[in-house]
Design a protein around this motif. Sequence first.
Motif, PDB file in Angstrom:
ATOM      1  N   ASP A 117      62.412   7.770 -23.838  1.00  0.00           N
ATOM      2  CA  ASP A 117      63.048   6.475 -23.492  1.00  0.00           C
ATOM      3  C   ASP A 117      64.563   6.558 -23.611  1.00  0.00           C
ATOM      4  OD1 ASP A 117      60.418   5.967 -24.075  1.00  0.00           O
ATOM      5  OD2 ASP A 117      60.846   4.751 -25.855  1.00  0.00           O
ATOM      6  N   ASP A 118      65.049   7.527 -24.370  1.00  0.00           N
ATOM      7  CA  ASP A 118      66.498   7.644 -24.549  1.00  0.00           C
ATOM      8  C   ASP A 118      67.131   8.546 -23.491  1.00  0.00           C
ATOM      9  OD1 ASP A 118      66.568   6.023 -26.779  1.00  0.00           O
ATOM     10  OD2 ASP A 118      66.375   7.670 -28.206  1.00  0.00           O
ATOM     11  N   ILE A 119      66.311   9.258 -22.738  1.00  0.00           N
ATOM     12  CA  ILE A 119      66.869  10.201 -21.761  1.00  0.00           C
ATOM     13  C   ILE A 119      67.496   9.431 -20.592  1.00  0.00           C
ATOM     14  CG2 ILE A 119      66.171  11.968 -20.066  1.00  0.00           C
ATOM     15  CD1 ILE A 119      64.458  13.133 -22.425  1.00  0.00           C
ATOM     16  N   MET A 120      68.667   9.898 -20.124  1.00  0.00           N
ATOM     17  CA  MET A 120      69.437   9.143 -19.129  1.00  0.00           C
ATOM     18  C   MET A 120      69.169   9.679 -17.723  1.00  0.00           C
ATOM     19  SD  MET A 120      72.963   9.249 -21.310  1.00  0.00           S
ATOM     20  CE  MET A 120      72.914  11.020 -21.505  1.00  0.00           C
ATOM     21  N   LEU A 121      69.334   8.819 -16.746  1.00  0.00           N
ATOM     22  CA  LEU A 121      69.223   9.235 -15.352  1.00  0.00           C
ATOM     23  C   LEU A 121      70.576   9.022 -14.699  1.00  0.00           C
ATOM     24  CD1 LEU A 121      67.315  10.302 -13.182  1.00  0.00           C
ATOM     25  CD2 LEU A 121      66.705   7.947 -12.649  1.00  0.00           C
ATOM     26  N   VAL A 122      71.366  10.099 -14.634  1.00  0.00           N
ATOM     27  CA  VAL A 122      72.730   9.994 -14.130  1.00  0.00           C
ATOM     28  C   VAL A 122      72.797  10.688 -12.767  1.00  0.00           C
ATOM     29  CG1 VAL A 122      75.159  10.519 -14.588  1.00  0.00           C
ATOM     30  CG2 VAL A 122      73.590  10.093 -16.498  1.00  0.00           C
ATOM     31  N   ALA A 123      73.070   9.916 -11.739  1.00  0.00           N
ATOM     32  CA  ALA A 123      73.189  10.436 -10.374  1.00  0.00           C
ATOM     33  C   ALA A 123      72.032  11.392 -10.043  1.00  0.00           C
ATOM     34  CB  ALA A 123      74.537  11.130 -10.186  1.00  0.00           C
ATOM     35  N   GLY A 124      70.841  10.930 -10.357  1.00  0.00           N
ATOM     36  CA  GLY A 124      69.659  11.713 -10.000  1.00  0.00           C
ATOM     37  C   GLY A 124      69.308  12.835 -10.963  1.00  0.00           C
ATOM     38  N   HIS A 125      70.059  12.966 -12.061  1.00  0.00           N
ATOM     39  CA  HIS A 125      69.745  14.013 -13.038  1.00  0.00           C
ATOM     40  C   HIS A 125      69.278  13.389 -14.344  1.00  0.00           C
ATOM     41  CE1 HIS A 125      71.722  17.192 -10.699  1.00  0.00           C
ATOM     42  NE2 HIS A 125      72.498  16.199 -10.297  1.00  0.00           N
TER      43      HIS A 125
END
Length: 677
Positions: free
Chosen positions: A541-549
């Motif tokens: 739940d803490d993992i980020m989705l930055v510009a598709g990554h």
Amino acid sequence: MSETIQTLLSESRTFAPTSQFTAHANLKDPSIYAHALADVNGYWENWAKELDWFEPWHTVCEWNLPDAKWFVGGKLNACYNCVDRHVEKGNGAKIAIVWEGEPGDTLSLTYSELQDRVAQAANALKSLGVGKGDTVCIYLPMVPELAISMLACARIGAVHSVVFGGFSSESLHERINDAGCKIVITADGGWRRGSIVALKKAVDDALEMGTPTITNVLVLERAGDPGRMQENSTVRDYNRGTWKAGRDVWWHELVSAQSKDCPCEPMDSEDLLYILYTSGSTGKPKGIMHTTGGYLTGCYATSKWVFDLKEDDLYWCTADCGWVTGHSYVVYGPLANHATVLMYEGAPDTPDKDRFWRIIEKHQVTILYTAPTAIRAFMKWGTEYPERCNLTSLRLLGSVGEPINPEAWMWYHEHIGHEKCPIVDTWWQTETGAMMITPLPGITKTKPGSATHPFPGIQAVVLNDAGQEITPDYVPGTTYGEAKGGYLAIKGTWPSMLRGIYGDPERYKNTYWSRFPGYYFPGDGTKLDEDGYFWLLGRVDDIMLVAGHNISTMEVESALVDHPAVAEAAVIGKTHELKGQAISAFVIIRGGYLESTGVSAEKLVNELKDHVASKIGPIARPDDVILSGDLPKTRSGKIMRRLLRDVAEGRALGDTTTLADPAVVASLKDRYESQEG
Ligand code: ATP
Ligand code: MG
């Protein structure tokens, strides 16, 4: 999540065990991994045989996902295995518990003395009508009576539910009613940072809110005990709260009057040993259930191999018994191994920031097991504190609770272990009961920040988004070609696995068994590197989705902590129109850094952004870096990122009841909003 988790940070330092350590290690043969895998049940059965059973099991394991039974039909008693069997074998004169109170008072109990005290406490519980299957709430400071109370419950077959003494009366009230406790064991107070935590008053308040199942409150006199501190009658009257005759009973009056003879109740291997509520980092705490035979087997085995426990060790796990670490690695695992365990009541900075190191020097501690949150605090305080003390008695260090950033690992290695102590970074959860992914100190070549490999007999795998295993079972020496990120999952069952969430079988299935059918899903992301090492990346739940990554918060935090200015960092993904999420970092600067370097805060912020971009890549460059004095943490010291997301996105704060200090997040919110505005 739309794609597999990316792994960006790489760490190539390795630390092999010294030949001297390996020569004396309890375990030195790496073929154990393959042996255990070839016959998992037979392997665990051999461990269970090292415990004392009143009646043998007929079946090692019955596994109907998600329900497991281990050592079916067997009868044993956890207290007997931790205490009585050592005394009966003629080893009762060894010290079981060395205790130090925060004011500096100390107490040592041999196994024989522990047996007497546990038997008396057990008889006291019986005299209050507590019997097999009843639940007892324990709300005590870290005093020997906490371990004694847990063991006394186990002795008579009562279920304990320990609630950390730092929790409020509301949290206590909720946990008492959820578990339907019959009595509460508490104290008039406990010492923390030079003041008394008024536990009895919190119990009074909790009972005032309505606890229909409670009949009695057993009260230990700790804060006002003239034997342990100066007589002060006003303090004494205050601390005992509103005394309700008939309900409230003094420990020293009831327990000391009891007989020292109390037989250990033969329990079924699958009888409930305890309920324990999780830390609540992600939401409402869950009442995790652990049973007797499998749980004790898991704690016993991991303590023996991971801590490499020896007869002459002085072992110190700094966790409070209010957490699972205190259950498995202060009480059940080490005592089942006949170890000498140190317990400390108070704070690490009282009277000064060298308290832990003074304790190690004074008692000649050989094994230290603590948490990354503590290690990062020590880093922030500086090396002068450990340098004041002689730490040469230490031979092994451990870490648990959160991922440990490589730089914190290196600091621990250099400044506490003096480069000679192996570090065991142990990944596990309240739910798993015992360590799951961990180095074996005589065998494993460690890498700073990696929990390395599954404990023998544990089948940990990495899954992709579609639930496919992207890695085979761990075999030492295998190379996997390239590092891969994904979801950590466990195949099959293991003895110390939780047996459910108390009163909520649906939540049990949904939380752990539905995301990836056929596997236990702990909720954490992981990377598996080319050498088959696990690197825990924190909660998915803490993992980020930055510009598709998919970028792990943990990796960005570790890149920040790698900068000499940074003691601690918490990273979150904040909603961003174009990128989906943008990275915000909350950073604590090491004591004296700005003053001694003369760097301005503004310049440092840019330097930190560049540092992350150069360590991991431009994609991970934080949009915001907020220099902060403190971070919101659970009472067990874990960073609560969901609240930082609320702050960064200007939302009302979610549930804050499990926070150690709600003022921290409120002031961060003010600060963040004024910087933004
Ligand atoms: P809740 O489940 O209520 O949100 P919690 O998960 O914080 O609370 P615990 O059971 O105390 O409660 O913590 C287990 C979690 O701690 C693991 O799932 C993992 O995220 C983290 N953790 C523990 N040890 C390690 C470690 N050595 N490396 C990385 N993460 C760890
Ligand atoms: Mg959890």
